[in-house]
Design an enzyme around this catalytic site. Structure first.
Site, PDB file in Angstrom:
ATOM      1  N   ASP A 140      13.747  26.433  70.268  1.00  0.00           N
ATOM      2  CA  ASP A 140      12.575  27.089  70.750  1.00  0.00           C
ATOM      3  C   ASP A 140      13.044  28.279  71.564  1.00  0.00           C
ATOM      4  O   ASP A 140      14.106  28.689  71.154  1.00  0.00           O
ATOM      5  CB  ASP A 140      11.491  26.017  71.709  1.00  0.00           C
ATOM      6  N   HIS A 195       7.601  29.393  76.747  1.00  0.00           N
ATOM      7  CA  HIS A 195       7.151  28.565  75.526  1.00  0.00           C
ATOM      8  C   HIS A 195       8.081  27.276  75.585  1.00  0.00           C
ATOM      9  O   HIS A 195       7.613  26.355  75.564  1.00  0.00           O
ATOM     10  CB  HIS A 195       7.292  29.616  74.485  1.00  0.00           C
ATOM     11  N   SER A 503       1.776  24.882  68.649  1.00  0.00           N
ATOM     12  CA  SER A 503       3.074  24.829  69.440  1.00  0.00           C
ATOM     13  C   SER A 503       3.016  23.972  70.479  1.00  0.00           C
ATOM     14  O   SER A 503       4.038  23.175  70.760  1.00  0.00           O
ATOM     15  CB  SER A 503       3.495  26.243  70.251  1.00  0.00           C
TER      16      SER A 503
END
Ligand SMILES: *[C@@H]1O[C@H](CO)[C@@H](O)[C@H](O)[C@H]1NC(C)=O
Ligand SMILES: *[C@@H]1O[C@H](CO)[C@@H](O)[C@H](O)[C@H]1NC(C)=O
Ligand SMILES: *[C@@H]1O[C@H](CO)[C@@H](O)[C@H](O)[C@H]1NC(C)=O
Ligand SMILES: *[C@@H]1O[C@H](CO)[C@@H](O)[C@H](O)[C@H]1NC(C)=O
Ligand SMILES: *[C@@H]1O[C@H](CO)[C@@H](O)[C@H](O)[C@H]1NC(C)=O
Ligand SMILES: *[C@@H]1O[C@H](CO)[C@@H](O)[C@H](O)[C@H]1NC(C)=O
Ligand SMILES: *[C@@H]1O[C@H](CO)[C@@H](O)[C@H](O)[C@H]1NC(C)=O
Ligand SMILES: *[C@@H]1O[C@H](CO)[C@@H](O)[C@H](O)[C@H]1NC(C)=O
Ligand SMILES: *[C@@H]1O[C@H](CO)[C@@H](O)[C@H](O)[C@H]1NC(C)=O
Ligand SMILES: *[C@@H]1O[C@H](CO)[C@@H](O)[C@H](O)[C@H]1NC(C)=O
Ligand SMILES: *[C@@H]1O[C@H](CO)[C@@H](O)[C@H](O)[C@H]1NC(C)=O
Ligand SMILES: *[C@@H]1O[C@H](CO)[C@@H](O)[C@H](O)[C@H]1NC(C)=O
Length: 711
Positions: A140, A195, A503
């Site tokens: 990620d 994220h 996600s």
């Protein structure tokens, strides 16, 4: 505003920077980054890097090739990333030992009420010892190591099998919770996007009490397996991510000894031999590591990601908590919109002005301290920059709320038009904008509109996505240096943020897979995957028009997944035989597996639909009546002596027969085969019919959707 601009909103920074780096690369004699893939690592005395150098020296006919070589892959498979012209790339592909050369592709990064909503509350049965031995690899945008979600209070040393290290760059320390970090882009594994911290904490973050986003969604934030360890592989930054960095993450993670990989990024679907995630996941599966990937966010059919059968591809669905907010107009009318608006205006009857599309420079004098009407959510940055007090916008996406940088809401198109006509017909139009509130959504779970739909664009006989999990408005850890609304003008700093996307659903499923692994450490990736899929709760096709193409086998059910009864397991070599069955050339098969495997003669007669998959799918010809046969084998992992009966649920379009209808087992790990025949009238173009098969021994219900479609 179009559907997709909302999702660009999520990924806008990645897009912008990609364009910049792309144009600067063009200065260099039109060289682009290519991946040269050399397959598996040979046994014995072999130094990959010097081999890579000698190949490049031979290709470029010069000795100093360092400046072209971007990176070598040498731990889990063999290959390198290199700057080449198209000509050179073609030539390199013909070199001995080079399996394939393909262009570097761009990938995009695509609470917590969600676990309770899944029936996985804090009283669920756990084996803390086994859980603390599970290592989840997160490919990620890095991680924020100081987040409370990754504190190692109460954790012992890393599991003995761990072979990785902490190379997060300067001022980055790992601990007994976050046991490893690697960085392939920028010089620090520190997450500046938010994220990666969000996905990692959803999978395995600690229990954090009183987490909230400015008081919204307050509660205990926790990962699905809070005792598990985390290893972070930073392959994405604001500059986006590409095949080159993604492969590097897989190369290290597999060699480091992770148990599972959660990969919340994608780039649409492409042939497996050109897809870094498919190649990386193939090697992972061979080493017993399940790879879970997000299905993608653009809501369109046939571009679903994670379509290789060795990947578990995850759709996003809603939970029973909706974030809404209200606009009260001067005429007394109250409208309800979707956004995560943490602000209280402390003022009533604020003047309302029309900013039209708000994309141009807004007239500061006109909008200052007013509520400005803007056509799209992606112009909120402009509204804030021009000193507007708030904004009213519109969206075509329902039931999903995005964090806004200033007091703002997104109305349906009809309601937005109403506000506009109110504004047009009133001398001094005013409005109030209220802080968001959460309400119960009794419709949940339904598949989010943005979640990518099947059919599978590469292998139409394998149903994708595989499963659905919560991915709408999920509260989880965040990076305090990233703007929570992903807009530059948002200067707030938060430890927990609310995000939406596949996600977010992906790490939920990775955590459930890890949970299953804590009870069954010896199960193969395909067995774990089967356990999750066959125990998933059926979802309501009347609420998701695309039915199985939206949710796959259904909504993941953690508590049931640890006890599936039967699994659809794959044997060694099945993945290669599958690639033979879809007609890939030996060259392309080598390009994925990196081995010299060849297709057995008999495999030319094997059909992809007979791959031992937990769902049964066949693409059929438009206008021809349907007659399809599927072959499957189940393995008993429930009770040694047991008898399972087949039950079919079908709409009137399909007639389904199972032979035999009863399977009797005498031992654990015993295998039994059966055939399923599906008959029906011709289907129209681009349509589907579905049914389901459930094997039941009275305790375990092993459910597989059956999908027949034209495309
Ligand atoms: C926790 O989940 C289990 C199984 O899903 C359920 O039986 C139980 O009632 C739940 N407990 C609470 C406090 O919600
Ligand atoms: C928990 O897991 C450990 C390690 O896998 C195992 O030795 C132990 O028997 C398990 N305990 C229970 C209660 O299942
Ligand atoms: C290390 O990073 C943290 C988080 O950004 C920051 O607060 C701290 O000041 C940094 N320390 C050094 C020595 O740079
Ligand atoms: C959580 O909030 C409640 C009420 O605001 C407070 O009583 C409690 O001490 C807090 N717990 C923690 C761990 O901060
Ligand atoms: C509204 O008042 C609260 C509490 O006094 C304050 O924190 C907040 O910043 C104010 N909001 C605005 C938009 O000024
Ligand atoms: C900006 O808005 C103000 C107030 O409505 C107006 O007087 C001015 O002419 C506008 N400026 C421009 C450039 O349109
Ligand atoms: C804010 O507006 C100014 C003046 O129009 C412009 O130069 C600047 O780029 C804008 N900043 C952002 C973040 O949009
Ligand atoms: C949004 O949710 C409502 C019920 O809360 C439902 O009626 C509606 O169909 C949903 N819309 C979409 C697009 O999912
Ligand atoms: C409001 O007025 C503007 C022009 O001033 C026009 O473009 C728009 O269509 C009107 N909208 C409504 C809903 O009446
Ligand atoms: C495949 O076989 C060829 C010829 O037998 C050999 O040169 C090559 O190294 C092998 N490649 C791999 C990846 O095993
Ligand atoms: C399933 O069908 C295949 C092909 O017709 C046949 O060879 C096989 O024996 C059948 N298996 C069972 C369990 O009936
Ligand atoms: C399976 O079918 C047999 C015969 O039809 C029946 O006797 C038995 O009860 C069934 N078992 C289950 C678990 O439904």
């Amino acid at each position: 505003m179009t559907n997709s601009s909302f999702l660009l909103f999520l990924h806008i920074s990645a897009f912008l920077i990609f364009c910049i780096s792309f144009s600067s690369a063009a200065f260099e004699e039109d060289r682009k980054i290519y991946i040269a893939y050399l397959g598996s690592l040979p046994d014995g005395d072999y130094t990959p890097t010097s081999h890579h150098f000698s190949l490049l020296q031979a290709l470029l006919k010069q000795s100093s090739v360092e400046k072209y070589l971007i990176r070598s892959y040498r731990r889990s498979f063999n290959g390198f990333a290199v700057k080449l012209t198209d000509e050179e790339a073609k030539k390199l592909a013909s070199f001995k030992g080079v399996v394939s050369v393909f262009p570097n592709q761009v990938y995009h990064l695509q609470t917590t009420r969600s676990w309770d909503f899944m029936g996985f509350n804090q009283t669920a049965k756990r084996n803390a010892t086994a859980e603390s031995n599970v290592i989840i690899g997160v490919i990620d945008s890095g991680i924020w190591p100081e987040s409370d979600s990754f504190s190692d209070e109460g954790f012992g040393p890393p599991p003995k099998k761990w072979k990785g290290s902490c190379n997060g760059g300067k001022n980055f320390t790992c601990n007994n919770k976050l046991i490893g970090a690697q960085v392939y882009i920028t010089n620090s594994a520190r997450d500046t996007e938010g994220h990666g911290s969000h996905t990692a904490s959803t999978a395995a973050g600690n229990h954090i009490q009183n987490a909230s986003f400015y008081g919204l969604a307050e509660g205990t934030a926790r990962g699905g397996v809070p005792s598990a360890r985390i290893a972070a592989y930073k392959v994405c930054s604001v500059d986006g991510c590409t095949s080159e960095t993604v492969l590097a993450g897989f190369d290290d993670a597999i060699a480091d000894g992770v148990d599972l990989l959660t990969v919340s990024l994608g780039g649409g679907s492409s042939e497996f031999y050109m897809d870094a995630v498919a190649i990386g996941a193939f090697h992972a599966a061979e080493k017993g590591i399940l790879v879970v990937q997000s299905a993608g966010n653009s809501g369109t059919p046939q571009s679903v990601g994670g379509v290789a059968p060795w990947i578990l591809s995850v759709a996003a669905s809603t939970t029973d908590r909706l974030f809404i907010d209200r606009v009260v107009l001067g005429n007394g009318k109250t409208l309800t919109g979707f956004s995560v608006n943490s602000f209280s205006l402390n003022r009533t009857k604020v003047p309302l002005v029309d900013g039209r599309d708000c994309f141009e420079d807004l007239n500061r004098t006109l909008v200052k301290n007013k509520i400005v009407l803007c056509d799209g959510m992606d112009s909120l940055q402009n509204a804030q920059n021009a000193s507007a007090l708030g904004s009213v916008t519109q969206t075509t996406l329902q039931n999903v709320s995005f964090v806004v940088p200033l007091p703002a809401t997104a109305l349906s198109t009809d309601d937005y038009d109403y506000v506009q006509s109110y504004l047009n017909s009133t001398k001094q139009p005013v409005a109030d904008l209220l802080k968001s509130e959460t309400i119960e959504d009794s419709w949940a779970p339904i598949v989010a509109e943005f979640s990518l739909r099947g059919p599978n664009g590469i292998v139409p006989d394998i149903l994708k996505p595989d499963i659905s999990a919560p991915g709408v408005d999920i509260l989880a850890a965040f990076s305090p240096v990233a703007p929570p609304s992903e807009t530059e003008t948002d200067k707030r700093q938060v430890k927990y943020n609310i995000m939406s996307g596949t996600s977010m659903s992906c790490p939920h499923v990775a955590a459930v897979a890890a949970y299953v692994k804590t009870f069954h450490p010896d199960w193969s990736p395909s067995a774990i995957k089967s356990a999750l899929m066959t125990t998933a709760s059926p979802m309501d096709p009347s609420k998701t028009p695309d039915a199985e193409f939206g949710y796959g086998s259904g909504h993941v059910n953690p508590v049931k997944a640890i006890n599936p009864g039967l699994v659809y397991d794959n044997a060694e070599g099945d993945n290669i035989r599958f690639l033979c069955s879809i007609g890939y050339s030996e060259k392309n098969i080598r390009a994925i597996s990196g081995t010299n495997s060849s297709c057995p003669k008999s495999s030319s007669k094997t059909l992809p639909r007979d791959f031992n998959y937990p769902t049964l799918t066949a693409a059929v010809k438009y206008g021809e009546s349907v007659t399809v046969n599927f072959q499957r084998t189940v393995t008993n992992v429930g009770v040694a002596t047991s008898t399972y009966n087949a039950t079919i649920a079908s709409d009137s379009k399909l007639e389904v027969k199972v032979i035999p209808q009863v399977l009797s087992f005498k031992t654990l790990w015993e295998k039994k085969s059966f055939n399923v025949t599906v008959k029906g009238k011709a289907l129209g173009g681009m349509s589907m019919a579905s049914a389901s098969l459930t094997w039941s021994d009275g305790t375990h219900n092993v459910r597989s959707p059956i999908v027949v479609h034209t495309y």
